[in-house]
Design an enzyme around this catalytic site. Structure first.
Site, PDB file in Angstrom:
ATOM      1  N   PHE A 190       0.840  -1.193   0.000  1.00 28.51           N
ATOM      2  CA  PHE A 190       0.000   0.000   0.000  1.00 28.51           C
ATOM      3  C   PHE A 190       0.874   1.241   0.000  1.00 28.51           C
ATOM      4  CE2 PHE A 190       0.836  -1.044   4.404  1.00 28.51           C
ATOM      5  CZ  PHE A 190       1.120   0.185   4.994  1.00 28.51           C
ATOM      6  N   CYS A 191       0.267   2.363  -0.413  1.00 31.06           N
ATOM      7  CA  CYS A 191       0.939   3.663  -0.401  1.00 31.06           C
ATOM      8  C   CYS A 191      -0.141   4.740  -0.280  1.00 31.06           C
ATOM      9  CB  CYS A 191       1.791   3.857  -1.657  1.00 31.06           C
ATOM     10  SG  CYS A 191       0.848   3.738  -3.198  1.00 31.06           S
ATOM     11  N   THR A 192       0.239   5.992  -0.410  1.00 29.61           N
ATOM     12  CA  THR A 192      -0.693   7.089  -0.124  1.00 29.61           C
ATOM     13  C   THR A 192      -1.902   7.083  -1.052  1.00 29.61           C
ATOM     14  OG1 THR A 192       1.197   8.411   0.592  1.00 29.61           O
ATOM     15  CG2 THR A 192      -0.888   9.569   0.232  1.00 29.61           C
TER      16      THR A 192
END
Length: 333
Positions: A190-192
């Site tokens: 996951f990331c922003t």
């Protein structure tokens, strides 16, 4: 699916739009002045990156301005399904507008990684909790160390990277080197906003990992859709604008930014003897040279003087100040 203005939330506040799309843009150099004109026309602030592999960035404007920007972009068939993640800001999230030409819209430094050709399995926020609670799943935060430090998902691994370029080396040293029987059965990343983990999944599949997943819409979509009482997110989410961080429901967070080292800081940090507004914080104070402290102090002085003249330090006029308003140096842009 073509997007419409109905997807843009109406608000009286400043509207922030985080957007990206991996799409072949052989004319990205010629697109730059066109995009600049659109942003100028609708008084948009922020940063947009253009590369042959697509578009990426975060911008801010009035509701009418963002409608104008997105309507203009959607007219290009390559951007017709561009679906930004929207949130609000009480003040402009950026000070200026920049459209930049890049080799990559998110820099991994590895040639041939194309999410349009090969990409991991998208997991919507509603199904994310189940996946990351599976004991067979290794959960990886693909963001940088300072982002991880203020918030992440329960049990997520921190690769301790300072740039996304370091991620492939971390994979080589910590995952590829494992014997087959010890390699994770599932990998969830996951990331922003989704762009880094989308490219990361393409890279992981290239490296021979089979079951690779990523959070669709990123942390921002998760915080928007998942109620806090059902959330596995702990802390706040760092964002690359003047809000610094957001919380559940995409409400503005409690962090500020050190304008010397660009690290997020808390109210507690501001009470440290190592904190000087616009000059240093506990993260960077001991690393600064006397020359840097002198230079940052002078910059902060000029920012203060600009505010007293009712101008931004970069020269753009601010709205009229209320009478007897006090200057808040800690919020200097």
């Amino acid at each position: 699916m073509n997007m419409t203005t109905a997807s843009i939330p109406e608000t009286d506040k400043h509207l922030v739009a985080a957007l990206y799309k991996f799409v072949h843009l052989p004319d990205f150099v010629e697109l730059k002045p066109k995009v600049e004109r659109i942003c100028q026309q609708f008084k948009i602030l922020g940063t947009l990156l253009l590369a042959e592999e697509g578009i990426n960035g975060t911008v801010c404007g009035s509701y009418e301005g963002i409608v104008g920007l997105m309507t203009s972009l959607w007219k290009d068939p390559r951007f017709s399904d561009l679906a930004p993640k929207y949130s609000e800001a009480s003040e402009p999230a950026f000070s200026r507008m920049k459209v930049k030409l890049k080799r990559e819209i998110v820099t991994m430094g590895k040639d041939g990684i194309d999410p349009n050709r090969l990409v991991g399995r998208y997991v919507p926020p509603a199904q994310w909790n189940e996946l990351i609670q599976d004991p067979d799943t290794l959960v990886i935060d693909t963001r940088n160390d300072y982002e991880y430090a203020i918030g992440t998902f329960e049990g997520a691994v921190d690769p301790k990277t300072t740039t996304f370029r370091e991620f492939p080396a971390w994979v080589d040293q910590n995952l590829k080197a494992l014997p087959d029987e010890k390699k994770p059965k599932k990998i969830a990343m996951f990331c922003t906003g989704g762009i880094r983990c989308e490219k990361a999944t393409a890279f992981m599949l290239e490296q021979g990992f089979d079951e690779v997943y990523h959070l669709q819409g990123g942390i921002l979509k998760y915080l928007e859709e998942i109620p806090e009482e059902k959330s596995l997110w702990k802390g706040e989410c760092f964002v690359f604008d003047q809000r610094v961080s957001v919380k559940h429901g995409l409400e503005e967070g409690d962090y500020d930014l050190c304008h010397a080292c660009r690290m997020p800081i808390t109210e507690e940090d501001k009470h440290s003897e190592k904190y000087m507004a616009g000059v240093s914080c506990p993260n960077c104070h001991d690393k600064l040279t006397p020359e840097q402290i002198e230079r940052f102090s002078e910059r902060q002085k000029q920012i203060r003087l600009a505010k007293e003249r009712n101008e931004r330090h970069i020269g753009r006029k601010l709205p009229p100040k209320p009478k007897k308003a006090k200057v808040d140096d800690s919020k200097a842009a």
